[in-house]
Design an enzyme around this catalytic site. Structure first.
Site, short mmCIF file in Angstrom:
data_model
loop_
_atom_site.label_atom_id
_atom_site.label_comp_id
_atom_site.label_asym_id
_atom_site.label_seq_id
_atom_site.Cartn_x
_atom_site.Cartn_y
_atom_site.Cartn_z
N ASP A 730 2.44 21.38 98.76
CA ASP A 730 1.10 21.78 98.34
C ASP A 730 1.26 22.76 97.18
O ASP A 730 1.78 23.86 97.36
CB ASP A 730 0.36 22.43 99.51
CG ASP A 730 -1.11 22.69 99.21
OD1 ASP A 730 -1.46 22.82 98.02
OD2 ASP A 730 -1.90 22.78 100.17
N HIS A 731 0.79 22.34 95.98
CA HIS A 731 1.04 23.15 94.78
C HIS A 731 0.12 24.37 94.69
O HIS A 731 0.25 25.18 93.77
CB HIS A 731 0.85 22.28 93.53
CG HIS A 731 1.72 22.71 92.38
ND1 HIS A 731 2.24 23.97 92.26
CD2 HIS A 731 2.17 22.03 91.30
CE1 HIS A 731 2.96 24.05 91.17
NE2 HIS A 731 2.95 22.89 90.56
N ARG A 732 -0.78 24.53 95.64
CA ARG A 732 -1.68 25.68 95.59
C ARG A 732 -0.96 26.97 95.98
O ARG A 732 -1.31 28.03 95.47
CB ARG A 732 -2.89 25.45 96.48
CG ARG A 732 -3.82 24.37 95.97
CD ARG A 732 -4.95 24.06 96.93
NE ARG A 732 -4.48 23.44 98.16
CZ ARG A 732 -5.28 22.92 99.08
NH1 ARG A 732 -6.60 22.94 98.91
NH2 ARG A 732 -4.79 22.37 100.19
#
Length: 759
Positions: A730-732
């Protein structure tokens, strides 16, 4: 009558007639109560009625007291269907989709995205009809509540349990899936004490363990109904809470006279319950086996009608959206009637069977069960009329088309008897209408030594009578003409397969492609039998629906992937040395990943919609396992803290449970990092989809031999075993450098420090 059923989570009864301030729900479905009223717009138009449902904040976990609306999946004015997800709610455990119970239209959103509401509070209003949207929206939350009170025509004293003040009822919670009653071990508060939301107020003993039970609202413990050491059934009243300290005396004084006077009126509808038989019995309801289950299918009954059952004995197997699970009886008795048969589905809470306390009551309860299964009893009065309408058909003579020529006119029974007796029908004289051969004619011919049936090639089928329609007339059925007109097809161009070449509805459907032409299979020539391939739509099982829903939920997550090649020579050597001890590759991989995650805890985190990172203290490695009819992720908890032998034994148990469909919810939904291994199937490399609520998933490919440079080798080359792993994040909250460092640590463990897996 006693109710029967189980729930997988801690439950406290949530009574709609109370202020709904104490308790929580066992699933993520909306709590709705019907609102009916007269809108201002409709008053001027004949006082038309409007109907609406309030959507309440559900309890998504056993400790949740409030929830935040992460996002609305529907906008005001949108239509909604029962079972359709309409909002995402953040609890103290995770984000979960919440589904609607009824069809309608989302008329007004009362709690916007990002805002928080207490469990049981109204968060939106649903209109039953599209025309009522404006009226329901105009009423808003406040007017809706007022309409409920007016429409119900129930006094405040009745609503609040018969007291002259507002009260919140405390009910006996369900602390395990098999609990039917609980004992109050101790009250942690005395009558008159102040209580706070989230504060433990009593200790309850279930059939599994003693557990603290917390309050949801602030207030004062006004009355203890069930004393310490006493027991109460699940859902039974055990205490009363008031909002103000001054109201304690009113509760202690007992119900108000107005409530007592109203009692005879409330008892008036009692005759409706007279349909229940006058005997002791228990009703078996469809249990809720997971937090997202709204209906279940009876896979099999382990007991037949009339069989004796014992408390704690499994009586049926139910398929939920997660797995198949045995459901046990709560009481001794006899299975009197099965209401929901094997293979049938019903909603959670619906009756599926009746258990009689005495064997002599089985017949009585079986008759009563038929009324429960029928549901719409008044409709049953229609069959006599239908039978009366059908009677002329029996009296009407059946026209027989008799033709001359090679065709033998005989009754079906005559043909069957002639075949059994080996007689040739063409040599038998018929005595029936128009010379039709009857069974009696065959028996007479057999008695007189009729001619045997001719051997050899069977007679050719008689040629169909040909019909030539008049010029300009198209032979087609009325339905075929309608379908052709809708499809804008010239019906004259469609070949007819009906009698006399008539175009049928199926002919039109074949012409439009809606229906496939039935293909004639070639006769077998002694070779391999043709393979029967599946065709058409096959409905998802409950597990397949859950997997599909989870996959769709991740489409909005921004992800990235990082791959790395890891040499596995030392890992394979270690595996061969511990394999005789029962250690699997899966256990070794879980241990290696857990140790690498210890070094980079960000890989074990999840994204918080409020704008933050949720770190998980425990490293729980979920391993994807394909089973018949779906996919499930058994979880190895605390994988970084346990030794490899303990992990291996635990993994064998989890796999056996997964195949048998008996995994508990906590054994498949508690993962914080997931591994998907397709290397065992010969897959060299693949990408995995990120599960909801997690930050990372590792896809592991198969081991392959490769030639790599080696300065110490004679030719400067050597052959090694290596595998490709691909990490999806998850790139967040996780960045590329985090993923790269994690894979580097994992490779270092598997290539250089493999002995640490045995520590």
């Amino acid at each position: 009558m006693k109710l029967f059923g189980i729930s997988p989570l801690l439950l406290i009864g949530y009574l709609a007639s109370s202020t709904s301030g104490f308790g929580f729900s066992h699933n993520a479905f909306l709590s709705c109560s019907r609102i009916t009223g007269t809108s201002s717009a409709s008053r001027s138009n004949g006082a038309l009625r409007m109907s609406a449902d309030p959507i309440k904040m559900p309890a998504l976990s056993s400790t949740m007291t409030e929830g935040k609306i992460v996002s609305w999946l529907k906008s005001e004015g949108d239509p909604i269907s029962a079972g359709e997800a309409i909002m995402v709610v953040e609890s103290d455990k995770a984000d979960m989709d919440v589904e609607a119970f009824e069809d309608g239209f989302l008329a007004k959103i009362l709690v916007e995205e990002g805002e928080t509401a207490n469990v049981g509070d109204n968060v939106a209003l649903v209109a039953e009809e599209e025309a009522d949207i404006d009226a329901v929206a105009a009423a808003g939350g406040g007017e809706a509540a007022a309409v409920v009170t007016h429409e119900s025509s129930v006094s405040a004293e009745e609503v609040e349990g018969g007291y002259a003040v507002d009260t919140v009822d405390i009910f006996m919670p369900a602390l395990s899936s098999t609990m039917s009653e609980g004992k109050i071990v101790s009250w942690l508060k005395s009558e008159g004490d102040a209580v706070s939301a989230g504060e433990a107020i009593m200790v309850v003993e279930s059939d599994k363990a003693d557990m603290d039970v917390e309050a949801f609202d602030d207030g004062y413990l006004a009355k203890i109904v069930v004393e310490e050491g006493e027991s109460a059934p699940v859902g039974g009243l055990v205490g009363v809470i008031v909002e103000n300290e001054g109201d304690i005396a009113a509760v202690a004084a007992g119900p108000a006279p107005a409530a007592a006077a109203a009692a005879p009126a409330s008892e008036a509808p009692a005759p409706a319950a007279a349909a229940a038989p006058d005997c002791e019995f228990s009703q078996v309801d469809m249990p809720a086996l997971s937090s997202t289950m709204k209906e279940g299918k009876i896979v099999s009954w382990l007991k037949a009608e009339g069989d004796a059952v014992s408390s704690g004995e499994a009586i049926m197997v139910v398929e939920s959206d997660k797995a198949d699970m045995d459901v046990e009886a709560f009481e001794d008795g006899y299975l009197a009637a099965i209401i929901t048969e094997e293979g049938d589905s019903c909603a959670v809470g619906a009756p599926v069977a009746l258990i009689a306390e005495e064997q002599s009551d089985v017949a009585t309860l079986k008759a009563y069960a038929e009324t429960l299964a029928a549901g719409g009893a008044p409709a049953a009065a229609a069959p006599p009329a239908a039978a009366a309408a059908a009677s002329p058909k029996k009296a009407a003579p059946v026209a027989q088309a008799v033709s001359t020529g090679d065709r033998v006119v005989a009754s079906p029974l005559a043909k069957k008897r002639a075949s059994e007796l080996g007689l040739d029908l063409t040599t038998i004289a018929g005595t029936g209408p128009n010379g039709r051969i009857t069974a009696g004619d065959v028996e007479t011919a057999a008695a007189s030594g009729g001619a045997p049936a001719k051997a050899g090639k069977p007679p050719a089928a008689p040629e169909k009578p040909k019909h030539v329609p008049l010029p300009g007339v198209i032979a087609a059925t009325p339905t075929a003409k309608v379908l052709a007109k809708k499809a804008k097809l010239d019906i004259a161009s469609i070949p007819g397969t009906g009698q006399f070449g008539r175009v049928t509805a199926d002919d039109v459907r074949i012409a439009t492609g809606e229906k496939k032409v039935e293909r004639k299979r070639p006769a077998s020539s002694g070779g391999a039998a043709p393979v029967e391939l599946p065709d058409g739509m096959v409905p998802f099982t409950g597990m397949q629906k859950a997997v599909s829903k989870n996959m769709e939920a991740t489409l909005s997550v921004p992800i990235f992937r990082v791959s790395r090649v890891i040499q596995t020579d030392k890992f394979d050597q270690l595996y061969q040395s511990v394999k005789p001890k029962g250690v699997s590759v899966s256990a070794l991989l879980a241990k290696a990943v857990a140790m690498a995650t210890e070094q980079y805890p960000i890989m074990n985190s999840a994204y918080d919609p409020s704008g933050g990172t949720v770190f998980n203290k425990d490293i729980n490695i979920a391993m994807a396992v394909a089973i018949d009819g779906g996919l499930i992720t058994p979880t190895l908890k605390y994988a970084n803290e346990r030794n490899i032998m303990e992990l291996a034994e635990n993994w064998r148990e989890l796999v056996d449970k997964a195949k048998a469909g008996t995994l508990a919810p906590d054994e498949y939904n508690s993962g914080t990092f997931t591994i998907s291994n397709l290397g065992m199937f010969g897959v060299s490399q693949f990408d995995a989809i990120l599960p909801p609520g997690q930050g990372s998933i590792l896809a592991i490919g198969g081991t392959q031999e490769a030639v790599v440079p080696d300065k110490q080798a004679v030719l400067g080359l050597k052959v090694v075993k290596q595998m490709t792993v691909t990490l999806t994040c998850d790139h967040r909250q996780i960045y590329g450098a985090d993923a790269a460092l994690f894979l580097k640590a994992l490779a270092n463990i598997m290539e250089n420090n493999i002995e640490t897996l045995l520590l």
